[in-house]
Design a protein around this motif. Structure first.
Motif, PDB file in Angstrom:
ATOM      1  N   ALA A 160      29.256  44.303  45.776  1.00 40.79           N
ATOM      2  CA  ALA A 160      28.398  44.588  46.932  1.00 40.79           C
ATOM      3  C   ALA A 160      29.136  44.401  48.250  1.00 40.79           C
ATOM      4  O   ALA A 160      29.070  45.253  49.140  1.00 40.79           O
ATOM      5  N   LEU A 161      29.848  43.286  48.376  1.00 37.11           N
ATOM      6  CA  LEU A 161      30.499  42.988  49.653  1.00 37.11           C
ATOM      7  C   LEU A 161      31.674  43.909  49.931  1.00 37.11           C
ATOM      8  O   LEU A 161      31.947  44.252  51.091  1.00 37.11           O
ATOM      9  N   SER A 162      32.402  44.333  48.895  1.00 35.49           N
ATOM     10  CA  SER A 162      33.586  45.166  49.127  1.00 35.49           C
ATOM     11  C   SER A 162      33.223  46.547  49.661  1.00 35.49           C
ATOM     12  O   SER A 162      34.033  47.182  50.346  1.00 35.49           O
ATOM     13  N   SER A 163      32.018  47.024  49.357  1.00 36.75           N
ATOM     14  CA  SER A 163      31.582  48.289  49.961  1.00 36.75           C
ATOM     15  C   SER A 163      30.801  48.027  51.248  1.00 36.75           C
ATOM     16  O   SER A 163      30.957  48.744  52.228  1.00 36.75           O
ATOM     17  N   ASP A 164      29.958  46.984  51.219  1.00 30.37           N
ATOM     18  CA  ASP A 164      29.137  46.627  52.381  1.00 30.37           C
ATOM     19  C   ASP A 164      28.466  47.871  52.945  1.00 30.37           C
ATOM     20  O   ASP A 164      28.482  48.125  54.156  1.00 30.37           O
ATOM     21  N   VAL A 169      29.565  46.083  57.827  1.00 31.69           N
ATOM     22  CA  VAL A 169      30.478  45.251  58.598  1.00 31.69           C
ATOM     23  C   VAL A 169      31.921  45.588  58.246  1.00 31.69           C
ATOM     24  O   VAL A 169      32.736  45.895  59.110  1.00 31.69           O
ATOM     25  N   ALA A 170      32.240  45.509  56.953  1.00 29.24           N
ATOM     26  CA  ALA A 170      33.618  45.750  56.508  1.00 29.24           C
ATOM     27  C   ALA A 170      34.102  47.157  56.837  1.00 29.24           C
ATOM     28  O   ALA A 170      35.196  47.325  57.398  1.00 29.24           O
ATOM     29  N   SER A 174      37.384  48.098  59.261  1.00 20.58           N
ATOM     30  CA  SER A 174      38.480  48.931  58.727  1.00 20.58           C
ATOM     31  C   SER A 174      38.615  50.230  59.509  1.00 20.58           C
ATOM     32  O   SER A 174      39.727  50.655  59.855  1.00 20.58           O
ATOM     33  N   ALA A 175      37.474  50.875  59.773  1.00 21.72           N
ATOM     34  CA  ALA A 175      37.507  52.169  60.462  1.00 21.72           C
ATOM     35  C   ALA A 175      37.984  52.024  61.903  1.00 21.72           C
ATOM     36  O   ALA A 175      38.730  52.879  62.398  1.00 21.72           O
ATOM     37  N   SER A 176      37.560  50.970  62.585  1.00 18.85           N
ATOM     38  CA  SER A 176      38.000  50.765  63.976  1.00 18.85           C
ATOM     39  C   SER A 176      39.509  50.636  64.051  1.00 18.85           C
ATOM     40  O   SER A 176      40.157  51.206  64.931  1.00 18.85           O
ATOM     41  N   SER A 443      39.221  38.927  57.360  1.00 23.80           N
ATOM     42  CA  SER A 443      40.240  38.731  58.395  1.00 23.80           C
ATOM     43  C   SER A 443      41.425  39.674  58.239  1.00 23.80           C
ATOM     44  O   SER A 443      42.110  39.965  59.218  1.00 23.80           O
ATOM     45  N   GLY A 444      41.698  40.168  57.040  1.00 29.51           N
ATOM     46  CA  GLY A 444      42.820  41.076  56.845  1.00 29.51           C
ATOM     47  C   GLY A 444      42.479  42.535  57.047  1.00 29.51           C
ATOM     48  O   GLY A 444      43.377  43.389  57.027  1.00 29.51           O
ATOM     49  N   LEU A 445      41.197  42.857  57.266  1.00 28.31           N
ATOM     50  CA  LEU A 445      40.799  44.261  57.408  1.00 28.31           C
ATOM     51  C   LEU A 445      41.427  44.953  58.615  1.00 28.31           C
ATOM     52  O   LEU A 445      41.786  46.132  58.524  1.00 28.31           O
ATOM     53  N   PRO A 446      41.570  44.275  59.766  1.00 19.97           N
ATOM     54  CA  PRO A 446      42.267  44.950  60.866  1.00 19.97           C
ATOM     55  C   PRO A 446      43.699  45.343  60.507  1.00 19.97           C
ATOM     56  O   PRO A 446      44.185  46.391  60.939  1.00 19.97           O
TER      57      PRO A 446
END
Length: 525
Positions: A160-164, A169-170, A174-176, A443-446
């Motif tokens: 669930a959280l990995s797709s969010d 949020v996630a 990532s997209a930004s 925290s690693g998504l950026p």
């Protein structure tokens, strides 16, 4: 195109390497990110004033980009607080106990309920809800405590959280960083998360089923007795703290979310795990009215969000209603949450519901900033490598383009790397896994997002695909599934199993799913 690297490029690269090394050592990366931002800005501009300003500006730019995320988390958390005060949160999942008659049915119900609750409200409330209501039923139905913990971790903190997909949020982070649409990342992340989760659940079922036993009340008594003797106590010396062996105790993991930042898991668990309801006289009129109101909200909340899902699907796949654009879906989730919050608060405290509502909102905002606050300086550092955000951070005029520091580094390196989609995709996945080693899911998504935006065109892969792959690695590791110093401690505490055992058992099923999903992404997307 030849790119001339400057001292600022090398300082920025050194900052990335230090952050990755700090993650690998399971330490918080806020300080390295802030120091790296200062040094990069100082080296680029040659001005200590610009360097100092960049520390503030980087977090400010990140906050502007991500504040909608903070707000939706706050609203949903506030709504859950009001529902919990009524007792409606537990009633929402109570009916599922009736179908949990054996190991397989319990496995499926646990997976489905945990996934749905986590998808709409994040795994934080899913763990105490499922832990308090459904775990004992699953144990009595014959499931082993270890398999119970694996199912909850895989479906909640993982799938669930990995797709969010609902709160987004996630995908937004990532997209930004990648410079693409959040919906593009979210759609691909949803597919990949189902592949990883489905693979992990299938392997878990096949491996763990042989440990299940015939349904019996004795199993529940035995499980509770082992916890009382301390056999199931969760303890991880590497994290400095262990989750308790009894659900009422509040586990305080050392790592980060189920959702974001280094402190999220501990904060999330502490804020949202409610103490047991006091024993009330069921025959009093006040108690009957309270239970009736709680039942009404227990039905209203799922129906409201079910209607939203139907609308979302109609807009996406038909022309019956207009499709939602950008962040509309998250905004609607927040709007529904706000209205339910007001209604629930008024039902609980008619005379003082205005103050009660305000208290819940404040609690939600506090939780949101505790959960996501440390993402801001981290995102700010990686944003300084993106020309779209570097200008405001470095104090460059809006008319002038900001430096493309990260993209310049990638352009220089890519000539020496195999121009292969598989190599790049698995490299992004590996970086995501390493970034998750600090126990923080977001925290690693950026970093993975920014690398995806830079590397995608070079290897002819859609940056949104690479961003989704990096998101999988980051959250399945740091979100609380395959490392023991994350919010997995909370899951282990409720399942009453050693957290290290739970992490080890989850590792191979999850890694098999990640590898399969990455291959699928390269071949299909």
């Amino acid at each position: 195109m030849d790119v001339q690297l400057t001292a600022a490029h090398w300082v920025y690269l050194a900052g990335i390497l230090v952050i990755l090394a700090t993650m690998a050592l399971r330490k918080n990366i806020v300080v390295p990110a802030v120091v790296a931002t200062f040094l990069t800005a100082l080296t680029f501009s040659g001005s200590i004033v610009t360097g100092l300003s960049a520390i503030f500006n980087a977090s400010l730019v990140a906050a502007k980009e991500l504040f909608n995320i903070f707000l939706i988390i706050a609203m949903v958390t506030a709504m859950l607080g009001a529902l919990r005060q009524l007792g409606a949160d537990r009633m929402m999942v109570a009916p599922f106990r009736r179908v949990m008659r054996a190991g397989t049915s319990s496995f499926l119900v646990l997976a489905a309920v945990t996934y749905v609750i986590s998808l709409f409200f994040w795994p934080t409330p899913a763990v105490p809800l499922v832990g308090a209501v459904l775990i004992p039923v699953a144990i009595r139905a014959g499931m082993s405590p270890l398999s119970v913990g694996m199912v909850i971790a895989i479906c909640g903190q993982g799938m669930a959280l990995s797709s969010d997909y609902i709160i987004k949020v996630a995908p937004g982070i990532s997209a930004s960083a990648a410079g693409v649409e959040a919906d593009a990342v979210a759609d691909k992340a949803m597919v990949l998360s189902l592949i990883v989760g489905g693979t992990a659940l299938l392997i878990t079922y096949l491996v763990q089923k042989r440990h299940w036993r015939a349904p019996s009340l004795d199993l529940l008594v035995e499980w509770e007795a082992e916890a009382d003797r301390g056999i199931g106590e969760t303890r991880d010396d590497s994290s400095g703290d262990g989750g308790g062996s009894r659900p009422p105790r509040r586990p305080e993991p050392a790592g980060g979310p189920s959702g974001g930042g280094g402190e999220q898991a501990a904060t999330a668990t502490a804020v949202l795990v409610a103490p047991s309801d006091p024993i009330a006289d069921p025959d009093t009129e006040a108690e009957k009215e309270r239970r009736g109101t709680a039942k009404a909200f227990a039905m209203l909340v799922p129906l409201a969000y079910l209607a939203f899902i139907v609308y979302l699907m109609l807009g996406k796949f038909t022309e019956v209603v207009p499709p939602l654009q950008g962040g509309d879906a998250a905004a609607i989730v927040g709007g529904i949450a706000a209205l339910i919050l007001f209604a629930a608060a008024a039902s609980t405290d008619r005379g003082g519901f205005l103050e009660t509502t305000s208290d819940h909102l404040v609690d939600g905002l506090v939780f949101a900033f505790k959960a996501m606050g440390c993402v801001l300086p981290i995102a700010g550092f990686f944003f300084i490598g993106n020309p779209e955000f570097a200008g405001p951070i470095l104090g460059i005029s809006a008319d002038a383009a900001g430096p493309a520091i990260l993209f310049d580094l990638v352009t220089t390196v890519q000539a020496h790397l195999p121009q292969n989609a598989f190599v790049t995709s698995f490299g992004i996945l590996l970086i995501g896994l390493v970034a998750g080693l600090d126990g923080s899911g977001f925290s690693g998504l950026p970093l993975t997002g920014a690398l995806s935006g830079a590397l995608g065109p070079a290897v002819d892969v859609d940056p949104s695909t690479l961003a989704a792959i990096g998101q999988m690695g980051n959250i399945w590791a740091g979100g609380g599934v395959i490392i023991a110093w994350s919010s997995l401690v909370a899951v282990a505490g409720f399942a009453r199993v050693p957290v290290l055992d739970l992490a080890r058992k989850c590792f191979l099923p999850v890694m098999a799913g990640l590898i399969l999903s990455t291959v699928f992404a390269v071949l299909v997307f």
